[in-house]
Enzyme design. Structure first.
Site, mmCIF file in Angstrom:
data_model
loop_
_atom_site.group_PDB
_atom_site.id
_atom_site.type_symbol
_atom_site.label_atom_id
_atom_site.label_comp_id
_atom_site.label_asym_id
_atom_site.label_seq_id
_atom_site.Cartn_x
_atom_site.Cartn_y
_atom_site.Cartn_z
ATOM 1 C CD GLU A 95 -3.003 -1.142 2.226
ATOM 2 O OE1 GLU A 95 -4.117 -1.655 2.001
ATOM 3 O OE2 GLU A 95 -2.720 -0.628 3.326
ATOM 4 C CD GLU A 142 -3.514 -6.176 2.507
ATOM 5 O OE1 GLU A 142 -4.392 -5.557 3.153
ATOM 6 O OE2 GLU A 142 -2.302 -5.910 2.574
#
Length: 480
Positions: A187, A380
């Site tokens: 991220e 994810e």
């Protein structure tokens, strides 16, 4: 069409949330080791409420307890990895996404030689995965950079960190050369949301925090490109991906100002992937820097490095969507996955207020593939919930419903023409929450008998969703 025959089904975890053993076998302290238990974070000012000060760090470095620092204990995966991998194999995993803790390889981050005990540990983990024909998908940096580098250099705000990271990556590539799939930064866009966790930036050490955040992000772009080049050289046939938090944002209404606000929000979410996949900054983002007096130190050599070393695939996390409006005062605000945005009245939410939007996953896949024309990987996706053990069982039908809806929409995106490599749920086993350091916020198909204070047996227990996901994998997503 359905999913490709070699579709990589699996799950995803992070070293700082599962391993524990925070000071064993030569491991140094990471930024995760000073993260405190914070179950209640104020939505109105999320960033302020997750900030770590120099005083907090100094205190944590003298405190060797795990009571208020839950990531130090995790779920003791360091000593239970064989047991856990065996359960993943029973689920039928084709891949496991995990991270290598930088501080197990270089405890402070700037040593001349690596810690051999750390190197051996991950060799053992990878060997155990190979034993069950599970393909490793390795993240090099997942919110666990060496604390020493944060304190000494203010983290990634300093270009010196680039060389330290490349050195760490080279050790990984040299020692784990049978690993095909790599991710550079988890991220990566999150640097501007939680700069300490993501980039080791200590806000009270920054004269201009906004400037340091975007410089740190740029430095990570350069490191990612250099590491991508290195992986291709050391491991022929290796595939390196970037990793984005997919923050799908809708306009609150059809009002043009709301549509424009949502477009701008999505642009800023995409731009880290733009840089890594296209090799240059979008012109609209450069204009944003000018308007906000952000002056990045970018050399001609760095521009060349970015352009010549783009990633092979795009991976991303997807948990929820949000609304944006030209006038934010018209929105009811909510928070999830370190993001604050408008609440969508058409969507249900989890117990933690995260919107449940399975169609948003399909939308995200189509948008990302159209934008980059590179293979995608959902690395994810999942929901945190409060699970209860009743008569030795966990009946988590709500989790099954969540995954059924999301995988169904993912399948539709593949039918739309999206090239999708795989899917790793977050997380296949209960672990310590990244944002709040809770255990009670449970994600797994496998229950871990530990509470928020670390009390419990640590015993692993299959939930109802375990058998469901096992069947999904066995049928390659045909039976949901």
């Amino acid at each position: 069409m359905g999913f490709r025959k070699d579709f990589l089904w699996g799950g995803a975890v992070a070293a700082s949330q599962v391993e524990g053993a925070w000071n064993e076998d030569g491991k140094g302290m990471s930024v995760a080791d000073v993260a405190t238990y914070k179950p209640n974070v104020d939505v109105k000012d999320y960033k302020k409420n997750v900030t770590v000060s120099s005083e907090d760090i100094a205190k944590a470095m003298k405190d060797f307890s795990t009571d208020i620092y839950p990531k130090r204990r995790g779920i003791d995966g360091y000593h239970h990895y064989k047991e856990d991998i065996k359960l993943f194999a029973e689920l039928g995993f084709k891949t496991l996404r995990f991270s290598i803790a930088w501080t197990r390889i270089f405890p402070n981050g700037d040593e001349d030689t690596p810690n051999q005990r750390g190197i051996e540990y991950y060799k053992n983990v990878i060997a155990e995965l190979r034993k069950y024909n599970i393909e490793p998908l390795v993240t090099l940096s997942h919110y666990e950079m060496p604390l020493h580098l944060a304190v000494k250099y203010n983290g990634w705000a300093d270009k010196k960190i680039i060389d330290y990271f490349v050195k760490f990556a080279k050790v990984c590539f040299d020692n784990y050369s049978d690993v095909k799939y790599w991710l550079t930064f988890n991220e990566i866009d999150s640097v501007t949301r939680h700069p300490f966790t993501s980039a080791g930036i200590i806000p009270d050490k920054s004269d201009n925090l906004l400037q340091d955040e975007y410089q740190a992000l740029h430095n990570q772009f350069i490191a990612s490109a250099m590491v991508t080049k290195l992986a291709h050289e050391i491991i022929p046939g290796s595939q390196v991906g970037c990793m984005l938090t997919k923050l799908t944002t809708y306009p609150a209404t059809a009002k043009p100002e709301d549509v424009l606000a949502a477009e701008n929000k999505n642009l800023m979410n995409y731009y880290p992937a733009d840089v890594q996949a296209k090799g240059e900054y979008p012109k609209l983002v450069l204009r944003f820097f000018e308007r906000n007096n952000i002056n990045l130190d970018i050399t001609k050599e760095e521009k060349h490095i970015l352009k010549e070393n783009t990633v092979d695939f795009i991976s991303f996390s997807y948990y929820m969507s949000m609304l944006e409006a030209g006038d934010e005062s018209t929105l009811e605000m909510t928070a999830g996955n370190t993001v604050v945005g408008g609440k969508n009245p058409y969507l249900k939410t989890t117990a933690w207020g995260w919107s449940i939007d399975s169609v948003g996953l399909r939308t995200s896949l189509v948008q990302l593939y159209d934008r980059y024309q590179k293979p995608l990987f959902v690395v994810e996706n999942g929901m945190g919930a409060t699970d209860k053990v009743e008569d030795g069982k966990v009946h988590d039908g709500y989790r099954i419903s969540y995954f059924k809806e999301h995988i169904s929409e993912m399948k539709k995106a593949v039918d739309d023409g999206v090239d999708l490599l795989g899917y790793t749920s977050w997380a296949p086993i209960d672990l310590v929450s990244a944002g709040t350091s809770q255990m009670s916020k449970r994600y797994g198909f496998i229950y871990v008998d530990l509470d928020d204070e670390g009390n419990g047996t640590g015993k692993r227990l299959k939930k109802d969703s375990f058998e469901w996901y096992k069947n999904v994998i066995a049928t390659n997503g045909e039976k949901l």
